[in-house]
Structure formats: structure tokens, C-alpha cells
Motif scaffolding. Structure first.
Motif, PDB file in Angstrom:
ATOM      1  N   HIS A 230      47.738  84.063  10.393  1.00  0.00           N
ATOM      2  CA  HIS A 230      48.759  85.064  10.123  1.00  0.00           C
ATOM      3  C   HIS A 230      49.801  85.021  11.243  1.00  0.00           C
ATOM      4  CE1 HIS A 230      45.893  87.827   7.602  1.00  0.00           C
ATOM      5  NE2 HIS A 230      45.826  86.552   7.269  1.00  0.00           N
ATOM      6  N   ALA A 231      51.033  85.338  10.900  1.00  0.00           N
ATOM      7  CA  ALA A 231      52.091  85.413  11.902  1.00  0.00           C
ATOM      8  C   ALA A 231      53.163  86.366  11.399  1.00  0.00           C
ATOM      9  CB  ALA A 231      52.686  84.030  12.161  1.00  0.00           C
ATOM     10  N   LYS A 243      48.821  99.307  25.211  1.00  0.00           N
ATOM     11  CA  LYS A 243      50.048  99.398  25.996  1.00  0.00           C
ATOM     12  C   LYS A 243      50.690  98.025  26.126  1.00  0.00           C
ATOM     13  CE  LYS A 243      51.844 101.027  30.424  1.00  0.00           C
ATOM     14  NZ  LYS A 243      51.515 101.590  31.749  1.00  0.00           N
ATOM     15  N   GLY A 244      51.959  97.959  25.766  1.00  0.00           N
ATOM     16  CA  GLY A 244      52.685  96.703  25.911  1.00  0.00           C
ATOM     17  C   GLY A 244      52.409  95.676  24.834  1.00  0.00           C
ATOM     18  N   ALA A 245      51.694  96.059  23.787  1.00  0.00           N
ATOM     19  CA  ALA A 245      51.401  95.109  22.716  1.00  0.00           C
ATOM     20  C   ALA A 245      52.698  94.578  22.118  1.00  0.00           C
ATOM     21  CB  ALA A 245      50.548  95.771  21.634  1.00  0.00           C
ATOM     22  N   THR A 246      52.740  93.286  21.899  1.00  0.00           N
ATOM     23  CA  THR A 246      53.971  92.663  21.426  1.00  0.00           C
ATOM     24  C   THR A 246      53.885  92.218  19.977  1.00  0.00           C
ATOM     25  OG1 THR A 246      53.157  90.595  22.359  1.00  0.00           O
ATOM     26  CG2 THR A 246      54.677  91.875  23.698  1.00  0.00           C
ATOM     27  N   GLY A 247      52.910  92.703  19.266  1.00  0.00           N
ATOM     28  CA  GLY A 247      52.825  92.357  17.854  1.00  0.00           C
ATOM     29  C   GLY A 247      52.098  91.056  17.607  1.00  0.00           C
ATOM     30  N   ASN A 248      52.097  90.667  16.353  1.00  0.00           N
ATOM     31  CA  ASN A 248      51.468  89.408  15.977  1.00  0.00           C
ATOM     32  C   ASN A 248      52.200  88.250  16.630  1.00  0.00           C
ATOM     33  OD1 ASN A 248      49.491  90.042  13.610  1.00  0.00           O
ATOM     34  ND2 ASN A 248      51.319  91.257  13.192  1.00  0.00           N
ATOM     35  N   VAL A 249      51.518  87.126  16.717  1.00  0.00           N
ATOM     36  CA  VAL A 249      52.179  85.915  17.202  1.00  0.00           C
ATOM     37  C   VAL A 249      53.412  85.676  16.335  1.00  0.00           C
ATOM     38  CG1 VAL A 249      50.753  84.407  15.733  1.00  0.00           C
ATOM     39  CG2 VAL A 249      51.851  83.484  17.784  1.00  0.00           C
ATOM     40  N   ALA A 250      54.527  85.309  16.979  1.00  0.00           N
ATOM     41  CA  ALA A 250      55.772  85.066  16.248  1.00  0.00           C
ATOM     42  C   ALA A 250      55.619  83.847  15.347  1.00  0.00           C
ATOM     43  CB  ALA A 250      56.930  84.856  17.222  1.00  0.00           C
TER      44      ALA A 250
END
Length: 289
Positions: A230-231, A243-250
Motif C-alpha cells: 500500500h502507498a 507524534k510526527g507521523a508522516t503518513g503512509n509511504v509516498a
């Protein structure tokens, strides 16, 4: 699936956008999904049929699904946590419905106010109804690599949830690193353990890039035999519990890494980059470099 072929599931329109605070116009979501369709994804997660009280961003799921331009052969998925959600997704023409359960008891209680066993019982009628309608059923195992409340999640707990989801009749099961704490060795061990209860070819990796481990975790999964990932376009999303989560891998980064490893996806990177520019501009976020 060939050893060098990877299926990329684009989850940006649902998982990526659901936590955005400002409501995104329906037409913007439709334009994004249409661009992703043109890019050639075999599977796009487009909507979530949950209570708009809890996830207002996803309240227009039916309108989005009615307006998108569908490509034959592409699976358009919707998240369905209960029977009401399933009915909405089926009415909207979802090709696949997605249920979700945690491998962490603490997360299950905090997130959906019930135990893992209770959550599985809730999904039984949803799964049965989906299968009766001939709709694909996918399940996601959240917090499979770690939990923001209890910390370490035993591999046995992940395997147990995979077994329960297999018994519900799932066609595909996602192993999700919800808060991005997974490391390659742990990821590989979890994937191989999950494969003792469910076919390896139908397991997928869903990695958040909170600590920059996502692409390394993808490579560890490839070594274990996983060929579905998934991406999220433009790296959209994030986890409200980390904290600071940047979401799924781009998606752009995943496609580039897979190509460098000689893996074929059938997805047009340039079109994905264009879609990333569209949504980044719409929500006022910088385009990833």
C-alpha cells in the motif's frame, strides 16, 4: 503473480485524506482518483463508509464513487466498519470492502471501544454479506508492528488476528505498521509468521514512514515473498496516535524504489507525480521532493 511483479494499492484518497482537517471538495477527490486511475493502479481505496460524526472528511463517499471515472479491471475499495457502512458501500458500487482490526488489545479498546474478539464478532455479518454479494473482502491488521498504548505487539497476536480474518473469508489481508515503528527484521518475521495462517501471495504490507523505515520494510517484505504494498500519493496521511507521523509511504518513493529493484508495477510514475501535485496544491502542502 510473477516474482518480479508487484501490486501497488493506492490508499491516498481514503487513508491519506481522512485526517485532513479542512474539508476537501468532492470534485477535488474525484479529480485525484481519476488521475490515479489513469496512472494504472490495479486497486484504489477511494472512500470510507463510516459515521460522518467521526470522520467528516469521508461523508461524501457515495457522491465520490458516483462521480469517478472507472477503468475496467481496477478495483475500487471502500472501508466498511459495520453493516450500515457495508450497505452504503454496496449501493455505491464498491468492488471491494475493507474491514479492520487491531493486533493490540489496548489499541482496539482505545480506537473502537471493544476487545479484539468483540471486533471480530462485529465483522462476521459484514463479511458474510459481502461474500454473499460476490464482493471482494479485504482486512487490515492495524498495529501489527507496535502500538502507541502497549508498545510491543507479540507476533502471536498478529498471527491470531490473521487466522480470525482468514476464517471470515478474506481475500487479502494487510499487515499494517500503523505508527511506523517497524524495523526490517521484525517486519520479515511478522510476514513469515502471518504466512503460516494465510497465503503469502494474498498478504500485503502497509507501512507508515514515521521514522523513515518504510522503504527498508518494503524490501524486507519482498525478501519474505510479499508482492502487494500500500502507498499514499504525495505521502498523504498520518496517524493521530503517533507524534510526527508522516503518513503512509509516498507512492512516488515506493514506485521508484521498486523500479530500482527490478520490480514491475504497471503504474506510470509521471502520472502519479502529477496527481501528487494536484492534491498537494489543493490542500496547501508542499510537494515531496
Amino acid at each position: 503473480m510473477h516474482a518480479d511483479k508487484v501490486k501497488v494499492v493506492e490508499v491516498g484518497p481514503r487513508d491519506g485524506l481522512q485526517n485532513e482537517k479542512s474539508l476537501i471538495p468532492t470534485e477535488t477527490k474525484v479529480a485525484l482518483i481519476d488521475q490515479l486511475t489513469d496512472a494504472g493502479f490495479p486497486n484504489i481505496e477511494v472512500a470510507s463508509f463510516v459515521s460522518p460524526k467521526w470522520v467528516p472528511q469521508m461523508a461524501d463517499g457515495a457522491q465520490v464513487m458516483a462521480a469517478i471515472r472507472r477503468r475496467p479491471g481496477t478495483i475500487y475499495s471502500a472501508l466498511t466498519p459495520n453493516m450500515k457502512g457495508l450497505e452504503g458501500a454496496l449501493a455505491a458500487g464498491a468492488d471491494e470492502v475493507v474491514i479492520f482490526g487491531a493486533a493490540s488489545e489496548a489499541f482496539s479498546q482505545k480506537n473502537i471501544n471493544c476487545s479484539i474478539a468483540e471486533s471480530m464478532a462485529r465483522f462476521e455479518p459484514v463479511a458474510a454479506a459481502a461474500k454473499a454479494k460476490g464482493v471482494r473482502l479485504r482486512a487490515s491488521v492495524s498495529c501489527a508492528l507496535g502500538c502507541p498504548y502497549q508498545g510491543e505487539v507479540p507476533i502471536d497476536a498478529v498471527v491470531d488476528v490473521v487466522r480470525r480474518m482468514r476464517e471470515l473469508g478474506c481475500d487479502e489481508i494487510d499487515i499494517a505498521d500503523t505508527i511506523g515503528v517497524g524495523t526490517p527484521d521484525k517486519v520479515k518475521a511478522v510476514m513469515l509468521a502471518a504466512a503460516t495462517e494465510f497465503p503469502l501471495a494474498q498478504l500485503s504490507g502497509h507501512f507508515h514512514d514515521t521514522y523513515g523505515h518504510a522503504l527498508a520494510n518494503v524490501e524486507a517484505s519482498l525478501e519474505a515473498g510479499i508482492r502487494i504494498f500500500h502507498a499514499s500519493v504525495a505521502g498523504l496521511g498520518g496517524c493521530p496516535y503517533a507524534k510526527g507521523a508522516t503518513g503512509n509511504v509516498a507512492t512516488e518513493a515506493l514506485l521508484q524504489r521498486l523500479a530500482s529493484l527490478g520490480m514491475q508495477t504497471g503504474v506510470d510514475l509521471d502520472k502519479v507525480i502529477a496527481a501528487a501535485g494536484l492534491i498537494s496544491g489543493a490542500i496547501g502542502k508542499p510537494v515531496l521532493q
